[in-house]
Design a protein around this motif. Structure first.
Motif, PDB file in Angstrom:
ATOM      1  N   GLU A 185      -9.310  -3.238   4.587  1.00 19.70           N
ATOM      2  CA  GLU A 185      -9.366  -3.666   6.150  1.00 19.70           C
ATOM      3  C   GLU A 185      -9.994  -1.891   7.013  1.00 19.70           C
ATOM      4  N   LYS A 186      -9.065  -0.622   6.729  1.00 18.78           N
ATOM      5  CA  LYS A 186      -8.751   0.373   7.114  1.00 18.78           C
ATOM      6  C   LYS A 186      -9.850   1.181   6.642  1.00 18.78           C
ATOM      7  N   LEU A 187     -10.318   1.042   5.782  1.00 17.84           N
ATOM      8  CA  LEU A 187     -12.020   1.491   4.907  1.00 17.84           C
ATOM      9  C   LEU A 187     -13.364   0.662   5.645  1.00 17.84           C
ATOM     10  N   HIS A 197     -11.600  -7.198   8.100  1.00 14.30           N
ATOM     11  CA  HIS A 197     -12.056  -7.073   8.258  1.00 14.30           C
ATOM     12  C   HIS A 197     -12.421  -7.365   9.791  1.00 14.30           C
ATOM     13  N   VAL A 198     -12.886  -8.232  10.049  1.00 12.47           N
ATOM     14  CA  VAL A 198     -12.653  -8.592  11.448  1.00 12.47           C
ATOM     15  C   VAL A 198     -11.885  -8.372  12.567  1.00 12.47           C
ATOM     16  N   ARG A 199     -10.626  -9.183  12.211  1.00 11.97           N
ATOM     17  CA  ARG A 199      -9.584  -9.384  12.986  1.00 11.97           C
ATOM     18  C   ARG A 199      -8.738  -7.961  12.453  1.00 11.97           C
ATOM     19  N   THR A 200      -8.594  -7.357  12.266  1.00 12.90           N
ATOM     20  CA  THR A 200      -8.328  -5.550  12.712  1.00 12.90           C
ATOM     21  C   THR A 200      -9.278  -4.816  12.780  1.00 12.90           C
ATOM     22  N   GLN A 201     -11.022  -5.059  13.181  1.00  9.98           N
ATOM     23  CA  GLN A 201     -11.982  -3.945  13.356  1.00  9.98           C
ATOM     24  C   GLN A 201     -11.454  -4.597  14.894  1.00  9.98           C
ATOM     25  N   ILE A 202     -11.730  -5.974  15.446  1.00  9.14           N
ATOM     26  CA  ILE A 202     -11.496  -6.150  16.776  1.00  9.14           C
ATOM     27  C   ILE A 202     -10.731  -5.328  17.835  1.00  9.14           C
ATOM     28  N   TYR A 203      -9.806  -5.679  17.443  1.00 10.49           N
ATOM     29  CA  TYR A 203      -8.061  -4.345  18.449  1.00 10.49           C
ATOM     30  C   TYR A 203      -8.737  -3.222  18.731  1.00 10.49           C
ATOM     31  N   TYR A 204      -9.589  -2.536  17.939  1.00  8.78           N
ATOM     32  CA  TYR A 204     -10.283  -1.347  17.933  1.00  8.78           C
ATOM     33  C   TYR A 204     -11.918  -1.920  19.001  1.00  8.78           C
ATOM     34  N   ALA A 205     -12.620  -2.219  18.745  1.00  2.07           N
ATOM     35  CA  ALA A 205     -14.170  -2.682  18.925  1.00  2.07           C
ATOM     36  C   ALA A 205     -13.694  -3.206  20.721  1.00  2.07           C
ATOM     37  N   VAL A 206     -12.362  -3.758  21.036  1.00  2.00           N
ATOM     38  CA  VAL A 206     -12.808  -4.461  22.199  1.00  2.00           C
ATOM     39  C   VAL A 206     -12.042  -3.255  23.211  1.00  2.00           C
ATOM     40  N   PRO A 207     -11.132  -1.860  23.517  1.00  2.00           N
ATOM     41  CA  PRO A 207     -11.120  -0.853  24.223  1.00  2.00           C
ATOM     42  C   PRO A 207     -12.313   0.108  24.159  1.00  2.00           C
ATOM     43  N   TYR A 263      -2.580   0.269  15.397  1.00  2.00           N
ATOM     44  CA  TYR A 263      -2.113  -1.194  16.378  1.00  2.00           C
ATOM     45  C   TYR A 263      -2.600  -2.124  15.905  1.00  2.00           C
ATOM     46  N   GLY A 264      -1.939  -3.543  16.020  1.00  5.14           N
ATOM     47  CA  GLY A 264      -3.075  -4.553  16.298  1.00  5.14           C
ATOM     48  C   GLY A 264      -2.390  -5.138  14.790  1.00  5.14           C
ATOM     49  N   GLU A 265      -3.896  -5.521  14.076  1.00  7.08           N
ATOM     50  CA  GLU A 265      -3.416  -6.227  12.508  1.00  7.08           C
ATOM     51  C   GLU A 265      -3.761  -5.049  11.808  1.00  7.08           C
ATOM     52  N   MET A 266      -4.796  -3.953  12.143  1.00  6.03           N
ATOM     53  CA  MET A 266      -4.556  -2.641  11.139  1.00  6.03           C
ATOM     54  C   MET A 266      -3.202  -1.998  10.867  1.00  6.03           C
ATOM     55  N   LEU A 267      -2.429  -2.044  11.937  1.00  5.40           N
ATOM     56  CA  LEU A 267      -1.425  -1.098  11.922  1.00  5.40           C
ATOM     57  C   LEU A 267      -0.196  -1.898  10.721  1.00  5.40           C
TER      58      LEU A 267
END
Length: 594
Positions: free
Chosen positions: A175-177, A491-501, A252-256
């Motif tokens: 997910e991070k990559l 991928h979408v669930r983890t990335q959205i925590y960074y895209a929204v801010p 943070y979020g799902e990525m954490l």
């Protein structure tokens, strides 16, 4: 039925597809059901009209009311036929889409060949001694992504293929990559002279053609593009956000949760994950007879070199400068040719090093097609959703509501939001293609200022990239998950925590610029000056939310950072003295002449 007559119903197929994708984790099935729902809505009124006429001819009472009920079933059948037509047309009527499908299959073949020939094992072993921390791996992926600016699809393919096994070895979650790849590829492509720029420039031209300006009064589309770059704040800040996350190693979020899982257990994908491709699972163990680094790196370099050469060749004309070449180049064809060259290079190494017969290489190539089937299916259905959006007039419906609230100050934000929604429903290029020719004349008519046109263009691009990054049906999101071997929904669930801010900070900066006009006017340099402020705000967001979320989940942030690399591989990669990649005696001392 004509587009634009479906109202709020035009949004329903998109909601169905996205909600089902998130709930079931079956993206292809969810997308097809969304397309089917679109077909049913498209033909519902025709179905009820046909039934009403038929029932009235039979003399059945309450024919109109009965047809409203029976029309649902008829529209469902009719919609199923229509949905299959849209699926076929999404590829069959688009040379570009077919070229992307062929590119994906060929790249799958190249990946399979590199794996079978031991190239992936060789590069992973090499990385053990050179890229020995997650921070270095993340920075390498980010830096390569910045360099591969010419096309986002090629970017995702090259970076994902290059870094996947290296990051796995260091216990970086897939997910991070996927986030690093996705949030670098499209943003950098939309800021530079690339395939995106060529499309953007044509849309700016189309927008100015809709104004009352004469040719002598119309500025160069390239100048407007350059002026729009500081206002493409989401793209700029998304790239900065990746660097902040990678350097700080704070999530943070799902990525954490994902990074903690990978660091603690070595599981780079979740327990219920369905990776878009799993080479080891589908192709078995590689041939480790003679693993060489060049088996991995040379095909990748060939892909890049042939891609660049193809762009220069297809865009060249006598007397053309770099700008004209970029604008006129055929990027999709260049991708296909470069992928063919990449596969051919792997065939050469299979024969040259005696690792596989030609027959075995052909079999491996076909197996490579198979590992891409899931991704290609999702791509086709995502394009089909675009057919639904066009047929139901979803973009016109949303844009119509936005126009009622426009002022010069909030124009920027409205354009960003509408562009984000349109891209979220399928594809950023479709959003830019539909909205830029509308936003340009609106900005000009409201202000009579070319800088505001550039602002509107930047807002369209920003919103489109954000919509891509938060949508499970976006082709670029699908491909980023594919080439990194991540689960699409994860991928979408983890990335959205960074895209929204990033989007929120971008909107805030746009509002500051817009409402600060009485102080500094419509200055492009003020927008440039606001970007460092945005970066500082994102640093604060990352440090604040990571600590809060870590405390809430009772996770020590130190445990997800770089760990002892020697313990990170399921199969330790300690090299014997006579291993071809060791510092000791080589098995094959024949000088490399290839």
């Amino acid at each position: 039925m004509a587009a634009g007559t479906f109202g709020i119903w035009s949004v329903l197929p998109l909601l169905v597809a996205i909600v089902l994708a998130l709930l079931t984790r079956k993206a292809a099935l969810a997308l097809f059901i969304g397309v089917w729902a679109g077909g049913a809505i498209y033909h519902y009124q025709d179905s009820t009209a046909l039934l009403t006429t038929y029932l009235e001819d039979l003399g059945i009472p309450a024919a109109e009311a009965l047809s409203q009920i029976l029309g649902i079933f008829v529209a469902g059948i009719w919609g199923l036929v229509q949905s299959t037509t849209w699926v076929v047309e999404s590829v069959g009527n688009s040379v570009f889409n077919m070229q992307i499908v062929v590119f994906c299959f060929l790249l799958g073949s190249a990946v399979a060949m590199i794996w079978r020939l031991g190239g992936t094992h060789a590069v992973t072993t090499w990385a053990t001694n050179h890229v020995d921390t997650k921070r270095k791996a993340g920075l390498a992926a980010w830096a390569i992504g910045l360099l591969m600016f010419f096309d986002d699809y090629a970017n995702s393919a090259i970076v994902g293929t290059t870094m996947k096994d290296i990051s796995d070895n260091l216990r970086m979650s897939r997910e991070k990559l996927a986030y690093i790849v996705d949030s670098t590829a499209a943003p950098v492509s939309t800021l530079t002279l690339s395939s995106w720029a060529a499309f953007q420039l044509s849309m700016i031209d189309a927008g100015y053609q809709a104004t009352d300006l004469s040719a002598s009064e119309t500025p160069s589309s390239f100048v407007i593009f350059l002026q729009s770059i500081p206002f493409n704040m989401y793209a700029i800040l998304a790239i900065a956000m990746v660097a902040i996350i990678v350097v700080s190693q704070r999530d943070y979020g799902e990525m954490l949760t994902a990074e903690h899982r990978a660091a603690a257990t070595g599981e780079v994908t979740g327990e219920d994950a369905q990776p878009m491709q799993d080479v080891k699972e589908e192709l078995g163990e590689p041939n480790l007879k003679n693993p060489r680094l060049r088996i991995f790196f040379v095909p990748v370099l060939v892909l890049v070199a042939v891609m660049v050469a193809g762009v220069l060749w297809s865009g060249y004309s006598p007397g053309a400068g770099y700008y004209e070449i970029i604008i006129n180049a055929d990027y999709a064809s260049s991708l296909v040719v470069s992928a063919v060259a990449m596969v051919a290079t792997t065939f050469y190494y299979a024969y040259r090093l005696g690792l596989q017969s030609v027959s075995e290489s052909v079999d491996t190539t076909i197996e490579g097609f198979e590992i891409m089937m899931h991704a290609v299916a999702i791509l086709v259905f995502a394009w089909s959703i675009g057919e639904v959006v066009s047929a139901l007039g979803t973009g016109d419906y949303v844009a119509g509501y936005a126009n009622a609230f426009l002022t010069p100050e909030i124009l920027i934000v409205i354009v960003m939001i509408v562009s984000a929604f349109m891209a979220f429903t399928g594809d950023s290029w479709a959003a830019m293609g539909a909205l830029t020719p509308i936003a340009v004349p609106i900005a000009w008519n409201l202000t009579g200022n070319h800088t505001m046109v550039a602002v509107a263009v930047g807002a369209v691009f920003s919103g489109a990239i954000f919509g891509d990054h938060t949508s499970p049906i976006s082709p670029s999101t699908v491909l980023s998950a594919t080439f990194t071997g991540a689960d699409l929904i994860d991928h979408v669930r983890t990335q959205i925590y960074y895209a929204v801010p990033v989007m929120m900070v971008s909107v805030l900066l746009m509002l500051i610029w817009g409402y600060g006009n009485p102080i500094w006017g419509r200055s492009i340099w003020v927008a440039v000056a606001l970007l460092p402020l945005g970066v500082l705000m994102l640093v604060g967001v990352v440090y604040g939310l990571s600590q809060i979320d870590a405390d809430r989940k009772d996770i020590d942030l130190a445990t997800i950072r770089d760990v002892d690399q020697s313990s990170t591989s399921e199969t330790p990669l300690h090299l014997d003295q006579d291993h071809p990649l060791s510092d000791g005696k080589q098995v094959d001392n024949t000088p490399d002449t290839d």
